[in-house]
Design a protein around this motif. Sequence first.
Motif, PDB file in Angstrom:
ATOM      1  N   VAL A  16      -5.500  -5.720  -6.960  1.00 41.05           N
ATOM      2  CA  VAL A  16      -6.122  -6.587  -5.589  1.00 41.05           C
ATOM      3  C   VAL A  16      -6.969  -7.960  -6.319  1.00 41.05           C
ATOM      4  O   VAL A  16      -7.813  -7.403  -6.583  1.00 41.05           O
ATOM      5  N   CYS A  75      -6.540   1.251   0.318  1.00 42.90           N
ATOM      6  CA  CYS A  75      -5.681   0.537   0.139  1.00 42.90           C
ATOM      7  C   CYS A  75      -5.953  -0.478   1.833  1.00 42.90           C
ATOM      8  O   CYS A  75      -6.046  -1.168   2.397  1.00 42.90           O
ATOM      9  N   ARG A 101      -2.795  -7.720   3.361  1.00 34.12           N
ATOM     10  CA  ARG A 101      -1.900  -7.040   2.970  1.00 34.12           C
ATOM     11  C   ARG A 101      -1.351  -7.567   1.154  1.00 34.12           C
ATOM     12  O   ARG A 101      -1.245  -7.605   0.422  1.00 34.12           O
ATOM     13  N   GLU A 120      -2.942   5.302  -0.565  1.00 38.56           N
ATOM     14  CA  GLU A 120      -2.944   4.571   0.209  1.00 38.56           C
ATOM     15  C   GLU A 120      -3.926   3.974   1.632  1.00 38.56           C
ATOM     16  O   GLU A 120      -4.749   3.207   1.850  1.00 38.56           O
ATOM     17  N   CYS A 177       0.623  -0.936   0.480  1.00 37.78           N
ATOM     18  CA  CYS A 177      -0.027   0.036  -0.547  1.00 37.78           C
ATOM     19  C   CYS A 177       1.137   1.434   0.554  1.00 37.78           C
ATOM     20  O   CYS A 177       0.502   2.704  -0.319  1.00 37.78           O
ATOM     21  N   ILE A 211      -2.883  -7.693  -1.923  1.00 35.66           N
ATOM     22  CA  ILE A 211      -2.849  -5.932  -3.321  1.00 35.66           C
ATOM     23  C   ILE A 211      -1.753  -6.110  -3.398  1.00 35.66           C
ATOM     24  O   ILE A 211      -0.516  -6.572  -2.872  1.00 35.66           O
ATOM     25  N   ALA A 271      -3.163  -0.713  -9.498  1.00 36.46           N
ATOM     26  CA  ALA A 271      -3.293  -1.285  -8.103  1.00 36.46           C
ATOM     27  C   ALA A 271      -3.828  -1.917  -8.393  1.00 36.46           C
ATOM     28  O   ALA A 271      -5.185  -2.233  -8.905  1.00 36.46           O
ATOM     29  N   GLU A 283      -7.992  -2.844   3.194  1.00 38.05           N
ATOM     30  CA  GLU A 283      -7.115  -3.950   4.958  1.00 38.05           C
ATOM     31  C   GLU A 283      -8.321  -4.102   6.099  1.00 38.05           C
ATOM     32  O   GLU A 283      -8.492  -5.556   6.384  1.00 38.05           O
TER      33      GLU A 283
END
Length: 343
Positions: free
Chosen positions: A13, A304, A314, A301, A4, A317, A11, A308
């Motif tokens: 996931v 993310c 974590r 961030e 993150c 990701i 990004a 979480e």
Amino acid sequence: MSGCSRWTAMAVVALGAGTAAAQPVEGLYLGAGIAANVHESAGPQAMRLHGQTGPAGLLSLGWGFGNGIRLEVEGSYRENGIARPASGSVSTYGGMANLYIGTERALGGQPLQPYLGAGLGIAWTEFRQVGVAGTPLGPGRRVFDDVDGRLAFQGIAGMALPILALPGLALATEYRFLGTAGDARIESRAEGAGGQLPSQGTGQFANRNHTLLIGLRYAFGRPAAEAAGPQEASAAAEPVRLYLVHFDWDRSELSDRSRRTLAEAARQGGPYRLARIAVRGSADRAATPEARERLTRQRLEAVCAELERLGVGREEIALTGPGATQPAAALGTPRRRIEILPQ
């Protein structure tokens, strides 16, 4: 550096992915079909009626329990012309309550769903201008023109093929046998008998129908979740969605609305599980490249961290892709956002 804390414009996931699969019907559904119907020869041997193949149609409304069992109510209509030794037509119409038991089988790579069914209801047999000449009662012509209602029953064997490109829609083909309890009693009148035939009479005719049908069925609810194998996750098909997380000008804090959006995205399941987060565009139009990079990283961030907190590990990701050096958005374009794209 943790996943993150690495900045990027894309990004991924990985929450798992599945392939769309046909499932037994769950919830409300609507069906319709057209068919060819054969009415068995009926009546006393001396004036036995031989019908022609004719059209049929039906509408149904039902409920699926997600385990292959369905209950439905149905209205149907069948009509057959009389080929010999008479003229006119015979029709059968009524309503039925049906019970189906089905399953899902892979056949030739296709998710075909065979099923069996049985129904009970009421059907009316209507004779329209059915004229029989040369009866045992005399040389005149007797015309049957009457309606008779009876308890009806039917057996059904069918096969459905879900149309995966249109979730909830399935093509079905069926064979149906429909009959009535007891022979239909149809009143008649004499025509051109020269007084040799009674003016009134009653004929008894069996009502047995063989129907080949093709139709469509649309399920309004989601398909039932299928049992997962040892290495598969149980999932129910959901439509692909795009989740948007917006930010205020020059801010990286998540609003209550954005938190609700992320919570809904994290719950996304089934064949279209959440597959990636894409951060598109710049931070704010007036910011410098360095400021845009810093603000975009802070926003990513924040997203993310919230994922979480919602249970996305974590390690699930992975950040990839170019940096946030894309040109700033034109005025009025909503680029201050993060897009969550199911795949």
